[in-house]
Structures are given as structure tokens and as C-alpha cells.
Design an enzyme around this catalytic site. Structure first.
Site, short mmCIF file in Angstrom:
data_model
loop_
_atom_site.label_atom_id
_atom_site.label_comp_id
_atom_site.label_asym_id
_atom_site.label_seq_id
_atom_site.Cartn_x
_atom_site.Cartn_y
_atom_site.Cartn_z
N LEU A 1 10.73 1.41 13.37
CA LEU A 1 9.98 2.01 14.26
C LEU A 1 10.32 2.23 15.55
O LEU A 1 10.20 2.08 16.34
CB LEU A 1 8.66 1.55 13.79
CG LEU A 1 8.14 2.02 11.81
CD1 LEU A 1 6.66 1.20 12.01
CD2 LEU A 1 8.53 3.73 12.02
N TYR B 1 -1.94 -8.99 16.11
CA TYR B 1 -1.43 -8.09 15.86
C TYR B 1 -3.04 -6.84 16.11
O TYR B 1 -2.81 -6.27 15.50
CB TYR B 1 -2.03 -8.80 13.87
CG TYR B 1 -1.79 -8.09 12.99
CD1 TYR B 1 -0.83 -6.55 12.71
CD2 TYR B 1 -3.63 -7.60 12.00
CE1 TYR B 1 -1.71 -6.28 11.32
CE2 TYR B 1 -3.32 -6.71 10.87
CZ TYR B 1 -1.88 -5.41 10.79
OH TYR B 1 -2.42 -4.71 9.51
N LEU C 1 0.75 -1.28 0.09
CA LEU C 1 0.09 -0.14 0.01
C LEU C 1 1.14 1.68 0.16
O LEU C 1 0.40 2.21 -0.90
CB LEU C 1 -0.46 0.12 0.99
CG LEU C 1 -1.95 -1.62 1.06
CD1 LEU C 1 -2.86 -1.34 2.64
CD2 LEU C 1 -2.63 -1.42 -0.12
#
Length: 272
Positions: free
Chosen positions: A54, A138, A17
Site C-alpha cells: 500500500l 494503530y 476478514l
């Protein structure tokens, strides 16, 4: 003509994406800062690439410097062992919001997921901002970041659009995607709407195209102005011919999270 933003940071920019958003968001910003674990290739004149994890707070803090908005699509993209989910999705997203607070970024668009509400039934016809019922670790991480986004809006005035993306692929691959599919172009429209809405506050919206079956009501997010223009219907005959009907007694058929509801604990699988 000036653009709405000078610089947008896209995390997960090398992903499926993220790659589409590089193309689709270019009209909104003079510059795109593309972040992923590895450098992005084939940079255009308006793009710059930064590579970091991250979980590295200092690197995230530096990447957010001088940006006007953050499109946060980075992190573990599906069910993973707990440490991966913790570091990539939970700790990493906290770093994003802290960096936004430190640098005065006022709007974050977050790639949440259907798996934050995966145990809701299709027949419940839940609103897009339904209370979390995660179907996986998740999904738990997505609920956490939605709660984080809510707090950063109420306490620090940072607006967030949490996009509960369902199934975003080039075309529907199975019968479930006949209702859960989000086309790439509609994904770009969804993110663009969240970036440019006159008031975002803390908003949750379901990411689905204009499919015939609509088990989730996007009415509560009407202020974002998202109008999907694609539909899974043109693919129906092809998909149904290639896939047998689902078992209506299977929990994965009844729940909007699909096969995620039948997964075990990922750490158990590592121990086998």
C-alpha cells in the site's frame, strides 16, 4: 440479473476478514479484484489477484483503475512500530483515497477499529461515531483515516463507511468478546450494508454482532440498514468456564479497547 457493482477492489484480501469478504461480497459484483502483499490463491472465475504494498502509490493507483467501489481492509492489523503504521495504514490509506479521486470511485468502505475509540469506558455508552480516543499508534492511524474519509466526502464527494470493527473471529475467545464479538457472517452483512446503502456520505458504525451487552449505540448509523443476526450468547457458558472473571479495577476491563490500553510504545520494545 445484473449486480450492483461491476468490479469491487478488496485490499487485505488474503487476511482473515478479507478471505470472508471474497465469499460474502461475490453476489454484489461481477468481478472482485483482490489485493494483498502476496498473490491470492484459489482464484474463482470472477476474481483477479494483484500484489503490491500500500505504500507504493503507483501500484495503488493502477489497482484502483476501473473499479466501482473499494473495500479497504489492508494495512497493519494491530499495534506495530511507528514506521509500519505510518507506511501501511496512514500513507497507504492516503494512496487509496487519492486513487479513488483520480479514477472517479464514489464509495470506499474502510476497516476502522474499536481502537480508534479504545479509551472510552464501557459505562459511558458512547455512540458509534464517538470522538476518537485512540489507545495505540494503530488506533491513531484509524482516527487519521476517519478524518481523511470525512475530508474526501466534504471536499470531493467520495462516500465512506468507516466500520469500527471490534472482535471479528470464528467465535468468542474470551470474556471481553462476549460483548465485542462480530461474527464473520455479520461482518459480511456490515460491509454489504455499507456498500448498498442508498446514502452513505461520511458514516461511522460499530462492528459488533447482536450481543447481550451493548456498550456502543449504533443508532446514529441506522441509515446503513445493518442488522446483525448473530450473538455471542450461545458461547457464553463455554467462554466463562475457560476464562476467569476480569479484574474490574483493571483499565483494560473498564475501557472498550481492552488490553490495548495497557500496551506501551511499540518502538520502546524494539530498543530493548
Amino acid at each position: 440479473m445484473s449486480k450492483p457493482f461491476n468490479r469491487i477492489l478488496i485490499t487485505g484480501a488474503a487476511g482473515r476478514l478479507g478471505t470472508e469478504l471474497r465469499r460474502g461480497l461475490a453476489p454484489l459484483a461481477a468481478h472482485l479484484r483482490l489485493a494483498d502483499r502476496e498473490p491470492c490463491d484459489d482464484l474463482r472465475e470472477n476474481e483477479e489477484s494483484v500484489a503490491f504494498d500500500l505504500s507504493d502509490e503507483a501500484a495503488v493507483m493502477e489497482a484502483v483503475r476501473d473499479v466501482d467501489a473499494i473495500v479497504h481492509f489492508g494495512g497493519a492489523p494491530h499495534e506495530r512500530p511507528w514506521d509500519d503504521v505510518l507506511n501501511s495504514n496512514i500513507r497507504g490509506s492516503y494512496h487509496i483515497y487519492e486513487a479513488a479521486r483520480a479514477h472517479g470511485v464514489r464509495r470506499v468502505i474502510y476497516a476502522s477499529s474499536v481502537h480508534a475509540i479504545g479509551y472510552h469506558r464501557l459505562a459511558d455508552h458512547v455512540p458509534c461515531d464517538a470522538v476518537g480516543r485512540p489507545d495505540s499508534l494503530y488506533g491513531v492511524s484509524k482516527c487519521f483515516v476517519e478524518a481523511l474519509a470525512s475530508m474526501y466526502w466534504d471536499k470531493f464527494g467520495i462516500e465512506s463507511g468507516c466500520l469500527r470493527i471490534f472482535s471479528s473471529f470464528p467465535e468468542p475467545a474470551d470474556r471481553r468478546m462476549l460483548w465485542s464479538w462480530l461474527s464473520f457472517d455479520d461482518c459480511v452483512r456490515l460491509v454489504s450494508s455499507a456498500l448498498t446503502a442508498p446514502h452513505l456520505g461520511f458514516s461511522i458504525i460499530a462492528g459488533m454482532s447482536d450481543n447481550k451487552v451493548k456498550p456502543v449505540d449504533n443508532g446514529p448509523a441506522g441509515h446503513l440498514g445493518f442488522r446483525p443476526q448473530d450473538s455471542a450468547e450461545p458461547y457464553r457458558d463455554k467462554v466463562e468456564a475457560a476464562n476467569p472473571p476480569a479484574d474490574p479495577q483493571d483499565l483494560s476491563t473498564q475501557c472498550i479497547g481492552g488490553w490495548f490500553v495497557n500496551l506501551g510504545h511499540p518502538d520502546d520494545e524494539q530498543e530493548e
